[in-house]
Design an enzyme around this catalytic site. Structure first.
Site, PDB file in Angstrom:
ATOM      1  N   GLN A 148      39.736  35.718  41.247  1.00  0.00           N
ATOM      2  CA  GLN A 148      40.454  36.186  40.056  1.00  0.00           C
ATOM      3  C   GLN A 148      40.348  35.149  38.941  1.00  0.00           C
ATOM      4  O   GLN A 148      40.649  33.978  39.136  1.00  0.00           O
ATOM      5  CB  GLN A 148      41.929  36.460  40.409  1.00  0.00           C
ATOM      6  CG  GLN A 148      42.732  37.057  39.269  1.00  0.00           C
ATOM      7  CD  GLN A 148      42.243  38.442  38.853  1.00  0.00           C
ATOM      8  OE1 GLN A 148      41.954  39.300  39.693  1.00  0.00           O
ATOM      9  NE2 GLN A 148      42.129  38.670  37.553  1.00  0.00           N
ATOM     10  N   ASP A 186      32.330  42.052  41.582  1.00  0.00           N
ATOM     11  CA  ASP A 186      32.809  42.010  40.194  1.00  0.00           C
ATOM     12  C   ASP A 186      31.652  42.190  39.210  1.00  0.00           C
ATOM     13  O   ASP A 186      31.863  42.484  38.042  1.00  0.00           O
ATOM     14  CB  ASP A 186      33.482  40.650  39.921  1.00  0.00           C
ATOM     15  CG  ASP A 186      34.982  40.769  39.715  1.00  0.00           C
ATOM     16  OD1 ASP A 186      35.462  41.901  39.476  1.00  0.00           O
ATOM     17  OD2 ASP A 186      35.667  39.730  39.775  1.00  0.00           O
ATOM     18  N   LYS A 225      44.789  45.188  43.270  1.00  0.00           N
ATOM     19  CA  LYS A 225      43.466  45.359  43.882  1.00  0.00           C
ATOM     20  C   LYS A 225      43.601  45.493  45.401  1.00  0.00           C
ATOM     21  O   LYS A 225      42.961  46.343  46.021  1.00  0.00           O
ATOM     22  CB  LYS A 225      42.556  44.175  43.510  1.00  0.00           C
ATOM     23  CG  LYS A 225      42.141  44.222  42.039  1.00  0.00           C
ATOM     24  CD  LYS A 225      41.500  42.935  41.539  1.00  0.00           C
ATOM     25  CE  LYS A 225      41.246  43.037  40.038  1.00  0.00           C
ATOM     26  NZ  LYS A 225      40.737  41.801  39.437  1.00  0.00           N
TER      27      LYS A 225
END
Ligand code: NAP
Length: 294
Positions: free
Chosen positions: A109, A132, A65
């Site tokens: 994460q 997200d 990412k």
């Protein structure tokens, strides 16, 4: 069957492959262009990625990412914390990032260590930085058709369908899996496009009876070969979200790829399908957040 530059068909007898790498590359050109335009107006889109603990798979995901941000000119910070970081410390760090004007997207994460409540962490992220798309405000916005951040993986799947010019209106879409991050938002997005949607899960009694009726199948289960060729209607579009290891340790999706591509009209591979699209849509969400901020 229609194909375009993001779908290739080696033989007329097999499904056209929707190439997530090629489509991502194309979308990232646009991301880079938009990033340059934003920078010219004094704003550099910024993403903060927080990793707690030393899960090796998570370490690879966050590295990818951060690298994707750098490749497209976005600013990113990777913050790594020990597995024994307290929940309070993590929430305090998120609170500080919520107030940091150089950061437009915050990603923690998953999974976080068991002593940390993942829901509390997700809800601590300011909805306007929830790139997200996991926050309850983002999920709610999707449910009622309001603007908000769309969870990156289902968003990427929709872009793949768009890339082949697929009109979902009136089609039957079967989503296998009902997680908050993939299955449920996927179903909502398909519904928004006027597909008739069936959501299947571990208690579904006859999965094959469902999938055989489907014009589009999205498999998001987490088990190899959940979808086999005898479960697919000829010509159907098959999107494979799964990322699993087979008993030989090889990366595979949820779909019996070699057999299903003999039946399907379009299919996404693993690797090189939904995976790269997920990261691309994270960049898109971060960029959109920065644009909204401006
Ligand atoms: P998850 O939270 O574990 O959800 C899996 C879903 O599959 C659950 O709803 C479960 O039903 C259902 N299920 C389990 N066994 C089934 C069966 N035999 N038949 C029908 N449904 C069944 O997983 P997730 O987070 O959604 O992820 C799913 C897969 O996608 C994983 O392989 C994950 O690694 C992958 N993934 C890939 C990306 C990417 O970027 N490519 C991103 C996210 C996830 P119940 O609800 O009844 O338990």
């Amino acid at each position: 069957m229609t194909t375009n530059q993001n779908a290739s068909n080696a033989s007329a007898d097999t499904a056209a492959v929707i190439d997530g790498v090629a489509l991502s590359a194309k979308l990232r050109e646009d991301i880079t262009r938009r990033t340059v335009a934003l920078k010219a107006r004094g704003v550099t889109p910024g993403l903060a990625v927080l990793l707690v603990g030393d899960n090796p798979a998570s370490a690879v995901y966050v590295r990818n990412k951060v690298k994707a941000c750098a490749d497209s000119g976005l600013h990113s910070v990777l913050e790594r914390y020990a597995a024994d970081m307290t929940e309070a410390a993590l929430l305090a760090r998120i609170d500080a990032l919520n107030k940091d004007p150089s950061i437009h997207g915050i990603l923690v994460q998953m999974p976080v260590p068991a002593h940390i409540d993942a829901n509390k962490v997700i809800e601590a992220i300011a909805p306007e930085k929830d790139v997200d798309g996991f926050h309850i405000a983002s999920a709610g916005a999707l449910m009622v058709g309001q603007p908000g951040f769309i969870s990156c993986t289902p968003y990427g799947c929709m872009k793949m369908l768009e890339s082949i010019g697929y009109d979902l209106r009136g089609k039957h879409a079967v989503v296998i899996g009902r997680s908050n991050i993939v299955g449920k938002p996927m179903a909502m997005l398909l519904l928004q496009k006027s597909a008739t949607v069936t959501i299947c899960h571990s208690a579904t009694q006859d999965l094959k009876a469902m999938t055989l009726q489907a014009d589009v199948i999205v498999a998001a289960v987490g088990k190899c070969n959940v979808l086999t060729a005898d479960m697919v209607k000829p010509g159907a579009v098959v999107i494979d979200v799964g990322m699993n290891r087979n008993p030989q340790g090889k990366l595979c999706g949820d779909v019996d790829y070699e057999a299903v591509r003999q039946v399907a009209g379009f299919i996404t591979p693993v690797p090189g399908g939904v995976g790269p699209m997920t990261i691309t849509m994270l960049l898109v969400n971060t960029l959109e957040s920065a644009e909204r901020h401006l």
